[in-house]
Design an enzyme around this catalytic site. Sequence first.
Site, mmCIF file in Angstrom:
data_model
loop_
_atom_site.group_PDB
_atom_site.id
_atom_site.type_symbol
_atom_site.label_atom_id
_atom_site.label_comp_id
_atom_site.label_asym_id
_atom_site.label_seq_id
_atom_site.Cartn_x
_atom_site.Cartn_y
_atom_site.Cartn_z
ATOM 1 N N CYS A 1 43.341 37.459 -9.262
ATOM 2 C CA CYS A 1 42.705 38.705 -8.829
ATOM 3 C C CYS A 1 43.071 39.116 -7.400
ATOM 4 C CB CYS A 1 41.191 38.584 -8.972
ATOM 5 S SG CYS A 1 40.554 36.992 -8.448
ATOM 6 N N HIS B 1 36.650 42.093 -4.413
ATOM 7 C CA HIS B 1 37.269 41.289 -3.354
ATOM 8 C C HIS B 1 37.759 42.214 -2.234
ATOM 9 C CE1 HIS B 1 36.996 38.053 -6.088
ATOM 10 N NE2 HIS B 1 38.269 37.818 -6.347
#
Length: 329
Positions: free
Chosen positions: A126, A237
């Site tokens: 990710c 994130h």
Amino acid sequence: MKIALVGATGLVGREMIEVLEERKISCDEFIPVASARSVGKEIKFNGETYIVHSMQDAIDKAPDFALFSAGGETSKTYAPLFADKGTTVIDNSSAWRMDPEVKLVVPEVNGDIITNEDRIIANPNCSTIQLVVALNPLHQAYGIKRLVISTYQSFTGTGANAVAQYEAEKKGQTNDNYPMAYHYPIFENCLPHCDVFLENDYTKEEMKLVHETRKIMNAPQMNITATAVRVPVHGGHSEAVNIEFEKQFDIDEVKSLLRKEKGLILQDDIDKNVYPMPRFARKKDEVFVGRVRRDESIDKGLNIWVVADNLRKGAATNAVQILQKLITD
Ligand code: A2P
């Protein structure tokens, strides 16, 4: 067309179902798969109810495509069994990413390398996906010499156990009441420890950023160093990225390149306090970039701030985009 979804009951699996629905991907047969404890449970997809299958049942059905998000060990064991049946596996785990025979794909960056002959295609980590989407236009223009990456990663990237730990800690429950996903509390804390420690004292997550970025960008010589930190954040994130370029750049041109890039949204207007934040990235498929500014400590340096929903572009969306590319090409 038959599509299997391995890990259908997990955080990423559920996100994949949403992305498939939003992108109006229909199939003749949808085969959700999870661990033995979930076989027989019901899962909704495109308004229909489907029963969770065992892995073997799904392999026997020889689907055209299998989206995998059920952990590395599961992928290592079962992805080849699907591939042997002629299924194309799009695997979200780290199991196959660094295999030289397996392509590691972010469609905006290297989507053109996929062919219909590929049997296992790896979906990157990710934090790497959002990073390379932001870096690609800049690398094309100025050549990246060195990267220093600091991540602020959502606990959702660890999976359902980590969400359960966070929720329990938020309610003030003690650690005996739920399985700990981390060695320490995640609520009101920052853990400089994502995935396991390796022999070189970095974490596996930090080294994924190094190796996967080089592989996707076809830049084996790129100097990269990273510190990955888990934070008590839900939406996505964030990454502070310091870049040293080979060539000199113009800051307005950098912004214009970022603005034009597909899948990327420039949010950079400091006079109005506009910059990307994970809280507002949730459920979005794009990567957001802001705080674009010259690194005044070196000659050809730039600092940027990159945010994306790790369950979306960092996992489900990227995998579904690969699927779409295979279906439409
Ligand atoms: P289950 O819900 O039955 O445990 P997360 O990363 O959010 O924890 O989700 C992991 C996903 O992978 C879940 O859907 C989980 O199913 C599934 N899974 C874990 N181990 C296996 C396995 N051996 N075979 C198939 N699915 C698995």
